[in-house]
Design a protein around this motif. Structure first.
Motif, PDB file in Angstrom:
ATOM      1  N   ALA A   1       0.800  -1.220   0.000  1.00 50.97           N
ATOM      2  CA  ALA A   1       0.000   0.000   0.000  1.00 50.97           C
ATOM      3  C   ALA A   1       0.840   1.281   0.000  1.00 50.97           C
ATOM      4  O   ALA A   1       0.490   2.254  -0.663  1.00 50.97           O
ATOM      5  CB  ALA A   1      -0.941   0.007   1.205  1.00 50.97           C
ATOM      6  N   HIS A   2       1.953   1.266   0.742  1.00 49.00           N
ATOM      7  CA  HIS A   2       2.703   2.519   0.942  1.00 49.00           C
ATOM      8  C   HIS A   2       4.173   2.446   0.569  1.00 49.00           C
ATOM      9  O   HIS A   2       4.927   3.357   0.900  1.00 49.00           O
ATOM     10  CB  HIS A   2       2.555   2.974   2.394  1.00 49.00           C
ATOM     11  CG  HIS A   2       1.145   3.254   2.764  1.00 49.00           C
ATOM     12  ND1 HIS A   2       0.387   2.392   3.523  1.00 49.00           N
ATOM     13  CD2 HIS A   2       0.327   4.289   2.449  1.00 49.00           C
ATOM     14  CE1 HIS A   2      -0.825   2.890   3.671  1.00 49.00           C
ATOM     15  NE2 HIS A   2      -0.891   4.043   3.025  1.00 49.00           N
ATOM     16  N   GLY A   3       4.607   1.388  -0.065  1.00 48.99           N
ATOM     17  CA  GLY A   3       5.998   1.310  -0.517  1.00 48.99           C
ATOM     18  C   GLY A   3       6.934   0.711   0.526  1.00 48.99           C
ATOM     19  O   GLY A   3       6.519   0.329   1.618  1.00 48.99           O
ATOM     20  N   PRO A   4       8.227   0.636   0.174  1.00 50.79           N
ATOM     21  CA  PRO A   4       9.202  -0.004   1.059  1.00 50.79           C
ATOM     22  C   PRO A   4       9.409   0.760   2.367  1.00 50.79           C
ATOM     23  O   PRO A   4       9.151   1.958   2.443  1.00 50.79           O
ATOM     24  CB  PRO A   4      10.485  -0.026   0.229  1.00 50.79           C
ATOM     25  CG  PRO A   4      10.296   0.997  -0.823  1.00 50.79           C
ATOM     26  CD  PRO A   4       8.830   1.119  -1.060  1.00 50.79           C
TER      27      PRO A   4
ATOM     28  N   VAL B   1       3.469  -0.663  10.837  1.00 54.10           N
ATOM     29  CA  VAL B   1       2.823  -1.968  11.024  1.00 54.10           C
ATOM     30  C   VAL B   1       2.304  -2.061  12.454  1.00 54.10           C
ATOM     31  O   VAL B   1       3.081  -1.987  13.412  1.00 54.10           O
ATOM     32  CB  VAL B   1       3.790  -3.128  10.713  1.00 54.10           C
ATOM     33  CG1 VAL B   1       3.107  -4.460  10.950  1.00 54.10           C
ATOM     34  CG2 VAL B   1       4.296  -3.026   9.283  1.00 54.10           C
ATOM     35  N   LYS B   2       0.998  -2.224  12.581  1.00 51.15           N
ATOM     36  CA  LYS B   2       0.351  -2.283  13.883  1.00 51.15           C
ATOM     37  C   LYS B   2       0.916  -3.444  14.704  1.00 51.15           C
ATOM     38  O   LYS B   2       1.073  -4.559  14.211  1.00 51.15           O
ATOM     39  CB  LYS B   2      -1.156  -2.463  13.698  1.00 51.15           C
ATOM     40  CG  LYS B   2      -1.937  -2.457  14.987  1.00 51.15           C
ATOM     41  CD  LYS B   2      -3.414  -2.591  14.733  1.00 51.15           C
ATOM     42  CE  LYS B   2      -4.154  -2.608  16.049  1.00 51.15           C
ATOM     43  NZ  LYS B   2      -5.588  -2.762  15.864  1.00 51.15           N
ATOM     44  N   GLY B   3       1.231  -3.158  15.964  1.00 57.49           N
ATOM     45  CA  GLY B   3       1.714  -4.183  16.874  1.00 57.49           C
ATOM     46  C   GLY B   3       3.212  -4.406  16.826  1.00 57.49           C
ATOM     47  O   GLY B   3       3.729  -5.292  17.499  1.00 57.49           O
ATOM     48  N   MET B   4       3.922  -3.602  16.046  1.00 58.40           N
ATOM     49  CA  MET B   4       5.373  -3.753  15.974  1.00 58.40           C
ATOM     50  C   MET B   4       6.027  -2.494  16.530  1.00 58.40           C
ATOM     51  O   MET B   4       6.216  -1.517  15.821  1.00 58.40           O
ATOM     52  CB  MET B   4       5.836  -3.991  14.537  1.00 58.40           C
ATOM     53  CG  MET B   4       5.401  -5.328  14.004  1.00 58.40           C
ATOM     54  SD  MET B   4       6.131  -5.735  12.433  1.00 58.40           S
ATOM     55  CE  MET B   4       7.802  -6.032  12.876  1.00 58.40           C
ATOM     56  N   GLY B   5       6.380  -2.550  17.803  1.00 55.33           N
ATOM     57  CA  GLY B   5       7.070  -1.428  18.420  1.00 55.33           C
ATOM     58  C   GLY B   5       8.578  -1.574  18.252  1.00 55.33           C
ATOM     59  O   GLY B   5       9.066  -2.498  17.594  1.00 55.33           O
ATOM     60  N   GLY B   6       9.309  -0.676  18.850  1.00 56.99           N
ATOM     61  CA  GLY B   6      10.761  -0.663  18.741  1.00 56.99           C
ATOM     62  C   GLY B   6      11.426  -1.942  19.229  1.00 56.99           C
ATOM     63  O   GLY B   6      12.334  -2.474  18.590  1.00 56.99           O
ATOM     64  N   ARG B   7      10.975  -2.443  20.374  1.00 57.53           N
ATOM     65  CA  ARG B   7      11.579  -3.666  20.922  1.00 57.53           C
ATOM     66  C   ARG B   7      11.288  -4.877  20.051  1.00 57.53           C
ATOM     67  O   ARG B   7      12.140  -5.734  19.863  1.00 57.53           O
ATOM     68  CB  ARG B   7      11.084  -3.918  22.341  1.00 57.53           C
ATOM     69  CG  ARG B   7      11.662  -2.954  23.331  1.00 57.53           C
ATOM     70  CD  ARG B   7      11.298  -3.318  24.728  1.00 57.53           C
ATOM     71  NE  ARG B   7      11.819  -2.308  25.631  1.00 57.53           N
ATOM     72  CZ  ARG B   7      11.514  -2.237  26.896  1.00 57.53           C
ATOM     73  NH1 ARG B   7      10.666  -3.113  27.411  1.00 57.53           N
ATOM     74  NH2 ARG B   7      12.024  -1.299  27.660  1.00 57.53           N
TER      75      ARG B   7
END
Length: 122
Positions: free
Chosen positions: A52-55, A66-72
């Protein structure tokens, strides 16, 4: 003796897995599923967002988009072999930029050496 061979094989397999990087910007669903910590839902979310939004520009960009993907989580996935960032994008850009100039440079080098060169128009 057999025990030493078995231990050596196990160590090689472990090191091989550690160095097998999967680029999030080019990987398919199967490659993403090969990363420990990425399941069906997360792989689909990554692929949908990338389509949808590219690399992804860098790990922080992946974490934000990406929902659910934080820094850690992103750091942990990188430790498991997920590659994110400008290294892959820079290589692609460099090849794309250098590609069209290469035939002209080769022709010029051949002309300087006194050889013949054939130029092909695209």
């Amino acid at each position: 003796m057999f025990r030493k061979v078995l231990v050596s094989a196990a160590m090689l397999a472990a090191f091989g897995h550690a160095y097998a990087m999967v680029d999030v910007n080019t990987a398919g669903e199967d490659a993403l599923l090969g990363i420990k910590g990425i399941g069906q839902a997360k792989a689909k979310a990554i692929l949908d967002e990338r389509t949808a939004h590219g690399p992804f520009k860098d790990p922080a960009d992946l974490g934000k988009r990406v929902k659910g993907m934080g820094g850690r989580t992103v750091e942990r996935l990188q430790a498991e072999g997920l590659a994110v960032g400008p290294a892959g994008a820079a290589a692609s850009t460099q090849v794309a930029v250098a590609g069209p100039k290469e035939p002209a440079a080769a022709a010029q080098a051949a002309a300087q050496k006194g050889g013949a060169a054939v130029a092909v128009k695209k």
